[in-house]
Each structure stands twice: as structure tokens, then as C-alpha cells.
Design a protein around this motif. Structure first.
Motif, PDB file in Angstrom:
ATOM      1  N   PRO A   7       0.826  -1.206   0.000  1.00 46.91           N
ATOM      2  CA  PRO A   7       0.000   0.000   0.000  1.00 46.91           C
ATOM      3  C   PRO A   7       0.862   1.259   0.000  1.00 46.91           C
ATOM      4  O   PRO A   7       2.037   1.231   0.379  1.00 46.91           O
ATOM      5  N   ASP A   8       0.262   2.350  -0.416  1.00 46.22           N
ATOM      6  CA  ASP A   8       0.944   3.645  -0.439  1.00 46.22           C
ATOM      7  C   ASP A   8       1.076   4.151   0.996  1.00 46.22           C
ATOM      8  O   ASP A   8       0.082   4.393   1.671  1.00 46.22           O
ATOM      9  N   TYR A   9       2.288   4.292   1.478  1.00 44.36           N
ATOM     10  CA  TYR A   9       2.575   4.751   2.838  1.00 44.36           C
ATOM     11  C   TYR A   9       2.949   6.226   2.752  1.00 44.36           C
ATOM     12  O   TYR A   9       4.003   6.574   2.256  1.00 44.36           O
ATOM     13  N   HIS A  10       2.057   7.100   3.227  1.00 45.84           N
ATOM     14  CA  HIS A  10       2.245   8.537   3.061  1.00 45.84           C
ATOM     15  C   HIS A  10       1.896   9.281   4.346  1.00 45.84           C
ATOM     16  O   HIS A  10       1.357   8.695   5.290  1.00 45.84           O
ATOM     17  N   GLU A  11       2.180  10.578   4.362  1.00 47.74           N
ATOM     18  CA  GLU A  11       1.885  11.408   5.536  1.00 47.74           C
ATOM     19  C   GLU A  11       0.400  11.730   5.597  1.00 47.74           C
ATOM     20  O   GLU A  11      -0.242  11.978   4.579  1.00 47.74           O
ATOM     21  N   VAL A  12      -0.137  11.735   6.837  1.00 45.71           N
ATOM     22  CA  VAL A  12      -1.540  12.044   7.088  1.00 45.71           C
ATOM     23  C   VAL A  12      -1.585  13.160   8.132  1.00 45.71           C
ATOM     24  O   VAL A  12      -0.896  13.084   9.154  1.00 45.71           O
ATOM     25  N   ASN A  13      -2.371  14.186   7.874  1.00 47.33           N
ATOM     26  CA  ASN A  13      -2.554  15.292   8.819  1.00 47.33           C
ATOM     27  C   ASN A  13      -3.687  14.944   9.762  1.00 47.33           C
ATOM     28  O   ASN A  13      -4.825  14.737   9.339  1.00 47.33           O
ATOM     29  N   ILE A  14      -3.383  14.888  11.056  1.00 50.51           N
ATOM     30  CA  ILE A  14      -4.370  14.557  12.077  1.00 50.51           C
ATOM     31  C   ILE A  14      -4.781  15.835  12.782  1.00 50.51           C
ATOM     32  O   ILE A  14      -3.929  16.616  13.213  1.00 50.51           O
ATOM     33  N   THR A  15      -6.109  16.045  12.938  1.00 50.18           N
ATOM     34  CA  THR A  15      -6.635  17.204  13.645  1.00 50.18           C
ATOM     35  C   THR A  15      -7.574  16.724  14.746  1.00 50.18           C
ATOM     36  O   THR A  15      -8.527  15.991  14.483  1.00 50.18           O
ATOM     37  N   CYS A  16      -7.310  17.142  15.977  1.00 48.17           N
ATOM     38  CA  CYS A  16      -8.142  16.767  17.117  1.00 48.17           C
ATOM     39  C   CYS A  16      -9.235  17.818  17.305  1.00 48.17           C
ATOM     40  O   CYS A  16      -9.098  18.965  16.876  1.00 48.17           O
ATOM     41  N   SER A  17     -10.302  17.436  17.987  1.00 45.89           N
ATOM     42  CA  SER A  17     -11.385  18.383  18.250  1.00 45.89           C
ATOM     43  C   SER A  17     -10.952  19.489  19.209  1.00 45.89           C
ATOM     44  O   SER A  17     -11.573  20.548  19.247  1.00 45.89           O
ATOM     45  N   CYS A  18      -9.859  19.285  19.954  1.00 46.86           N
ATOM     46  CA  CYS A  18      -9.355  20.328  20.858  1.00 46.86           C
ATOM     47  C   CYS A  18      -8.519  21.362  20.112  1.00 46.86           C
ATOM     48  O   CYS A  18      -8.138  22.382  20.669  1.00 46.86           O
ATOM     49  N   GLY A  19      -8.201  21.095  18.836  1.00 45.28           N
ATOM     50  CA  GLY A  19      -7.408  22.024  18.040  1.00 45.28           C
ATOM     51  C   GLY A  19      -5.973  21.583  17.817  1.00 45.28           C
ATOM     52  O   GLY A  19      -5.262  22.199  17.031  1.00 45.28           O
ATOM     53  N   ASN A  20      -5.544  20.537  18.473  1.00 44.56           N
ATOM     54  CA  ASN A  20      -4.187  20.033  18.304  1.00 44.56           C
ATOM     55  C   ASN A  20      -4.040  19.401  16.919  1.00 44.56           C
ATOM     56  O   ASN A  20      -4.907  18.659  16.467  1.00 44.56           O
ATOM     57  N   LYS A  21      -2.944  19.711  16.245  1.00 42.37           N
ATOM     58  CA  LYS A  21      -2.681  19.153  14.923  1.00 42.37           C
ATOM     59  C   LYS A  21      -1.304  18.506  14.915  1.00 42.37           C
ATOM     60  O   LYS A  21      -0.373  19.028  15.514  1.00 42.37           O
ATOM     61  N   PHE A  22      -1.191  17.354  14.264  1.00 38.28           N
ATOM     62  CA  PHE A  22       0.100  16.714  14.093  1.00 38.28           C
ATOM     63  C   PHE A  22       0.087  15.876  12.827  1.00 38.28           C
ATOM     64  O   PHE A  22      -0.961  15.635  12.232  1.00 38.28           O
ATOM     65  N   VAL A  23       1.254  15.450  12.399  1.00 37.26           N
ATOM     66  CA  VAL A  23       1.414  14.682  11.168  1.00 37.26           C
ATOM     67  C   VAL A  23       1.989  13.321  11.524  1.00 37.26           C
ATOM     68  O   VAL A  23       2.905  13.206  12.330  1.00 37.26           O
ATOM     69  N   THR A  24       1.427  12.289  10.934  1.00 35.88           N
ATOM     70  CA  THR A  24       1.932  10.938  11.101  1.00 35.88           C
ATOM     71  C   THR A  24       1.910  10.256   9.746  1.00 35.88           C
ATOM     72  O   THR A  24       1.478  10.839   8.765  1.00 35.88           O
ATOM     73  N   LYS A  25       2.351   9.032   9.681  1.00 36.83           N
ATOM     74  CA  LYS A  25       2.325   8.290   8.420  1.00 36.83           C
ATOM     75  C   LYS A  25       1.350   7.134   8.548  1.00 36.83           C
ATOM     76  O   LYS A  25       1.214   6.537   9.616  1.00 36.83           O
ATOM     77  N   SER A  26       0.680   6.851   7.427  1.00 33.80           N
ATOM     78  CA  SER A  26      -0.314   5.799   7.428  1.00 33.80           C
ATOM     79  C   SER A  26      -0.501   5.271   6.017  1.00 33.80           C
ATOM     80  O   SER A  26      -0.130   5.909   5.033  1.00 33.80           O
ATOM     81  N   ALA A  27      -1.134   4.107   5.904  1.00 35.53           N
ATOM     82  CA  ALA A  27      -1.473   3.531   4.614  1.00 35.53           C
ATOM     83  C   ALA A  27      -2.930   3.802   4.258  1.00 35.53           C
ATOM     84  O   ALA A  27      -3.408   3.338   3.228  1.00 35.53           O
ATOM     85  N   MET A  28      -3.646   4.560   5.098  1.00 36.01           N
ATOM     86  CA  MET A  28      -5.044   4.871   4.795  1.00 36.01           C
ATOM     87  C   MET A  28      -5.122   5.804   3.585  1.00 36.01           C
ATOM     88  O   MET A  28      -4.171   6.517   3.273  1.00 36.01           O
ATOM     89  N   GLU A  29      -6.255   5.791   2.900  1.00 35.86           N
ATOM     90  CA  GLU A  29      -6.391   6.564   1.675  1.00 35.86           C
ATOM     91  C   GLU A  29      -6.501   8.061   1.918  1.00 35.86           C
ATOM     92  O   GLU A  29      -6.132   8.860   1.070  1.00 35.86           O
ATOM     93  N   LYS A  30      -7.019   8.459   3.101  1.00 38.89           N
ATOM     94  CA  LYS A  30      -7.206   9.874   3.403  1.00 38.89           C
ATOM     95  C   LYS A  30      -5.860  10.559   3.663  1.00 38.89           C
ATOM     96  O   LYS A  30      -4.920   9.938   4.139  1.00 38.89           O
ATOM     97  N   THR A  31      -5.816  11.849   3.381  1.00 38.29           N
ATOM     98  CA  THR A  31      -4.630  12.627   3.733  1.00 38.29           C
ATOM     99  C   THR A  31      -4.898  13.539   4.918  1.00 38.29           C
ATOM    100  O   THR A  31      -3.969  14.024   5.541  1.00 38.29           O
ATOM    101  N   ASP A  32      -6.174  13.773   5.251  1.00 42.81           N
ATOM    102  CA  ASP A  32      -6.582  14.545   6.430  1.00 42.81           C
ATOM    103  C   ASP A  32      -7.542  13.689   7.230  1.00 42.81           C
ATOM    104  O   ASP A  32      -8.464  13.075   6.682  1.00 42.81           O
ATOM    105  N   PHE A  33      -7.345  13.658   8.559  1.00 45.87           N
ATOM    106  CA  PHE A  33      -8.154  12.800   9.419  1.00 45.87           C
ATOM    107  C   PHE A  33      -8.492  13.564  10.684  1.00 45.87           C
ATOM    108  O   PHE A  33      -7.617  14.188  11.291  1.00 45.87           O
ATOM    109  N   ASN A  34      -9.757  13.531  11.116  1.00 46.05           N
ATOM    110  CA  ASN A  34     -10.207  14.214  12.332  1.00 46.05           C
ATOM    111  C   ASN A  34     -10.453  13.187  13.427  1.00 46.05           C
ATOM    112  O   ASN A  34     -11.077  12.149  13.186  1.00 46.05           O
TER     113      ASN A  34
END
Length: 73
Positions: A7-34
Motif C-alpha cells: 500500500p501507499d505509505y504517506h503522511e496524514v494530517n491529524i486534527t483533534c477536536s481540541c485544536g491540536n494538529k500533528f502529522v503521522t504516516k499511514s497507509a489509509m487513503e485519506k490525507t486529512d483525518f479528524n
């Protein structure tokens, strides 16, 4: 190793409901995740965790078995 089966292993932008944002890597299709809870707002990590005894179970246990576990010196 076989080609084109991984699978394509790429960076994903994670956004929490508290406003915290960070970047991790994942094989999921999305590039932004809440998400709803992260390590900056979860009570376990913030130290604001409370033990809620709604039904008085701790008191009931202590009344029933309280003397059984006390040490005699």
C-alpha cells in the motif's frame, strides 16, 4: 520481493477536536483525518482523570470486605 503489492505509505494530517494538529504516516487513503481525543486533551494524559463512583460501589465493597484486607500489626 513482489512489485506493486504494497500500500501507499504517506503522511496524514491529524486534527483533534481540541485544536491540536500533528502529522503521522499511514497507509489509509485519506490525507486529512479528524479525531475526537488526543494525548493533549485526554484525561489520562493530562492528569485530570477522575474516578466516578455513580452507584456507590466502592463504599459497598468497603462495607462488605473492608475488614478482610486490613493488615494486623
Amino acid at each position: 520481493m513482489k512489485q506493486d503489492i504494497h500500500p501507499d505509505y504517506h503522511e496524514v494530517n491529524i486534527t483533534c477536536s481540541c485544536g491540536n494538529k500533528f502529522v503521522t504516516k499511514s497507509a489509509m487513503e485519506k490525507t486529512d483525518f479528524n479525531i475526537e481525543v488526543c494525548s493533549h486533551c485526554h484525561p489520562f494524559y493530562t492528569g485530570k482523570q477522575k474516578i466516578v463512583d455513580t452507584a456507590g460501589r466502592v463504599d459497598k465493597f468497603n462495607q462488605k470486605y473492608g475488614n478482610m484486607f486490613k493488615r494486623s500489626i
